[in-house]
Design an enzyme around this catalytic site. Structure first.
Site, PDB file in Angstrom:
ATOM      1  N   SER A 153       0.815  -1.208   0.000  1.00 24.96           N
ATOM      2  CA  SER A 153       0.000   0.000   0.000  1.00 24.96           C
ATOM      3  C   SER A 153       0.853   1.264   0.000  1.00 24.96           C
ATOM      4  O   SER A 153       1.904   1.331   0.638  1.00 24.96           O
ATOM      5  CB  SER A 153      -0.903   0.010   1.240  1.00 24.96           C
ATOM      6  OG  SER A 153      -1.598   1.248   1.354  1.00 24.96           O
ATOM      7  N   TYR A 186      -1.764   5.570  -4.874  1.00 27.27           N
ATOM      8  CA  TYR A 186      -2.762   6.635  -4.820  1.00 27.27           C
ATOM      9  C   TYR A 186      -2.155   7.841  -5.531  1.00 27.27           C
ATOM     10  O   TYR A 186      -1.141   8.379  -5.084  1.00 27.27           O
ATOM     11  CB  TYR A 186      -3.111   7.004  -3.374  1.00 27.27           C
ATOM     12  CG  TYR A 186      -4.121   6.100  -2.715  1.00 27.27           C
ATOM     13  CD1 TYR A 186      -5.447   6.086  -3.129  1.00 27.27           C
ATOM     14  CD2 TYR A 186      -3.746   5.271  -1.656  1.00 27.27           C
ATOM     15  CE1 TYR A 186      -6.375   5.258  -2.507  1.00 27.27           C
ATOM     16  CE2 TYR A 186      -4.668   4.445  -1.036  1.00 27.27           C
ATOM     17  CZ  TYR A 186      -5.980   4.446  -1.470  1.00 27.27           C
ATOM     18  OH  TYR A 186      -6.901   3.624  -0.861  1.00 27.27           O
ATOM     19  N   THR A 219      -5.402   2.672  -7.256  1.00 27.77           N
ATOM     20  CA  THR A 219      -6.730   2.656  -6.649  1.00 27.77           C
ATOM     21  C   THR A 219      -7.468   3.917  -7.065  1.00 27.77           C
ATOM     22  O   THR A 219      -7.007   5.031  -6.806  1.00 27.77           O
ATOM     23  CB  THR A 219      -6.621   2.575  -5.117  1.00 27.77           C
ATOM     24  OG1 THR A 219      -6.025   1.326  -4.765  1.00 27.77           O
ATOM     25  CG2 THR A 219      -7.991   2.661  -4.473  1.00 27.77           C
ATOM     26  N   LYS A 260      -7.667  -0.339  -9.945  1.00 33.16           N
ATOM     27  CA  LYS A 260      -8.409  -1.051  -8.896  1.00 33.16           C
ATOM     28  C   LYS A 260      -9.596  -0.208  -8.437  1.00 33.16           C
ATOM     29  O   LYS A 260      -9.441   0.968  -8.117  1.00 33.16           O
ATOM     30  CB  LYS A 260      -7.498  -1.337  -7.702  1.00 33.16           C
ATOM     31  CG  LYS A 260      -8.174  -2.082  -6.566  1.00 33.16           C
ATOM     32  CD  LYS A 260      -7.181  -2.380  -5.456  1.00 33.16           C
ATOM     33  CE  LYS A 260      -7.820  -3.168  -4.333  1.00 33.16           C
ATOM     34  NZ  LYS A 260      -8.834  -2.378  -3.606  1.00 33.16           N
ATOM     35  N   HIS A 301     -13.898  -1.688  -2.866  1.00 28.39           N
ATOM     36  CA  HIS A 301     -13.081  -1.251  -1.729  1.00 28.39           C
ATOM     37  C   HIS A 301     -13.472  -2.000  -0.451  1.00 28.39           C
ATOM     38  O   HIS A 301     -13.417  -1.454   0.652  1.00 28.39           O
ATOM     39  CB  HIS A 301     -13.218   0.262  -1.510  1.00 28.39           C
ATOM     40  CG  HIS A 301     -11.936   0.940  -1.112  1.00 28.39           C
ATOM     41  ND1 HIS A 301     -11.072   1.490  -2.012  1.00 28.39           N
ATOM     42  CD2 HIS A 301     -11.370   1.125   0.104  1.00 28.39           C
ATOM     43  CE1 HIS A 301     -10.033   2.014  -1.373  1.00 28.39           C
ATOM     44  NE2 HIS A 301     -10.190   1.796  -0.086  1.00 28.39           N
TER      45      HIS A 301
END
Length: 365
Positions: A114, A137, A163, A236, A260
């Site tokens: 992440s 992100y 994402t 995603k 999510h």
């Protein structure tokens, strides 16, 4: 939080890890890990939808040489089970993302690290023994996004998972009620130096519409991103067939069907319902992956039958990490893979290419 220890002997399924983790984690942390958006309807529907699908058993199939191996975006993998991006693994284990990466490698899995990991992406990669993807992100300033991409490339990450379904946080009532706060010293270190969006102040109006969304990613940013890296890029958070088609047109290398985990917009459909529509629109031109509520090997088989190339596992990795660290993560993936193999044997599917809608009872379609 209780210290992780050896794997308890009564853990034989992913739900057992969830039960043990619930007994170990402080209530606010449990609300963060297991909580969902608003009333939790989508999160609950994710689980129920896989359970509602029935499989078609087959007998006397030729299963010689049965295998779960696959080729995916340049990787040769022993099975289609991938660890989804999850923030702040230090909430579950003192070795944090290092332990998760070790467990993934031990079980032959890919870990998606992440952006909001509590450890620098370079440190995770330096100690990892298996392939890593980096979840990105996109940042308000393109220069900050470029730096994250360059760091991931230099550290040896094999793909970018962008994402796109959470430009703002969902309404997290469970976290609010539990009073969850990140502990002192834990932060998204990979974002150090990145510039946050500028929020304008205007009485009586939500900050979301006063600048917070002005720099949120748009399709033109995805087109720009494609020109910034040679790594495969997966989007995603795809739930609409039209968005899947736009991802394909934008040169994406894969899409991930995801709501999510029910943590963003509540009352979205479960991913089991969305997946076949996305797979139909993509028509095999790029891989379609899926997450959301997969807790059994039978769930994984159903996802593969409905058009997924691989499956991502979110919350269960944190449950296993909480209970037994790296060994727990490896054990959790091993359980899921064994269940998938049994399900394949009993539906007459010798390898992943043999899994199609024939594995699903017709009334369930």
């Amino acid at each position: 939080m209780a210290e992780p220890g050896p794997i308890p002997p009564d853990i034989v399924a992913l739900c057992d890890y969830e039960r043990h983790a619930a007994a170990r984690l402080p209530a606010p942390v449990r609300a963060y890990i297991d909580g969902a958006g608003a009333d939790g309807l989508t999160a609950a529907a994710n689980l129920a939808a896989w359970q509602a699908i029935r499989l078609q058993g087959r007998v006397l199939a030729d299963m010689r040489g049965a295998d779960t191996a696959l080729e995916l975006l340049g990787l040769s993998l022993p099975h289609p089970l991938i660890l989804a991006p999850v923030a702040f693994h230090a909430l579950a284990h003192p070795d944090a993302e290092h332990a998760t990466a070790l467990g993934a490698a031990a079980a032959g899995g890919v870990m998606v690290v992440s952006t909001q990991s509590g450890l620098p992406l370079e440190e995770i990669a330096a100690r990892a023994q298996g392939p890593l993807w980096f979840q990105l992100y996109m940042q308000p300033q393109r220069e900050d996004t470029q730096r994250l991409i360059a760091r991931a490339e230099a550290a040896g990450y094999r793909a970018l998972v962008v994402t796109v379904d959470a430009p703002i946080n969902g309404i997290r009532n469970m976290e609010q009620r539990a009073g969850f706060r990140l502990p002192e010293g834990l932060r998204a270190v990979n974002l150090d130096g990145c510039r946050p969006p500028q929020i304008r102040s205007e009485p009586g109006r939500s900050p979301a519409f006063l600048g917070l969304l002005d720099t949120a990613p748009r399709w033109e940013d995805i087109a720009w991103l494609r020109g910034q890296t040679r790594l495969p890029i997966l989007l995603k958070g795809i739930t609409a067939p039209d968005d899947a088609a736009r991802a394909l047109d934008a040169g994406m290398d894969g899409v991930i069907v995801s709501n999510h985990g029910g943590r963003a917009l509540d009352t979205l459909p479960p991913t089991a319902e969305i997946l076949p529509h996305i797979a139909e629109r993509i028509a095999g031109r790029i891989p379609v992956l899926c997450d959301g509520g997969i807790r059994r090997g039978t769930d994984a088989l159903k996802a593969l039958a409905l058009g997924a190339s691989a499956i991502l596992i979110g919350r269960p990795q944190v449950h296993a990490l909480t209970v037994a660290g790296a060994a727990g993560v490896a054990h959790m993936l091993t359980i899921l893979r064994a269940e998938l193999e049994v399900a394949m044997a009993l539906t007459g599917c010798r390898d992943l290419s043999a899994i199609d809608r024939g594995a699903i009872w017709p009334a369930a379609l």
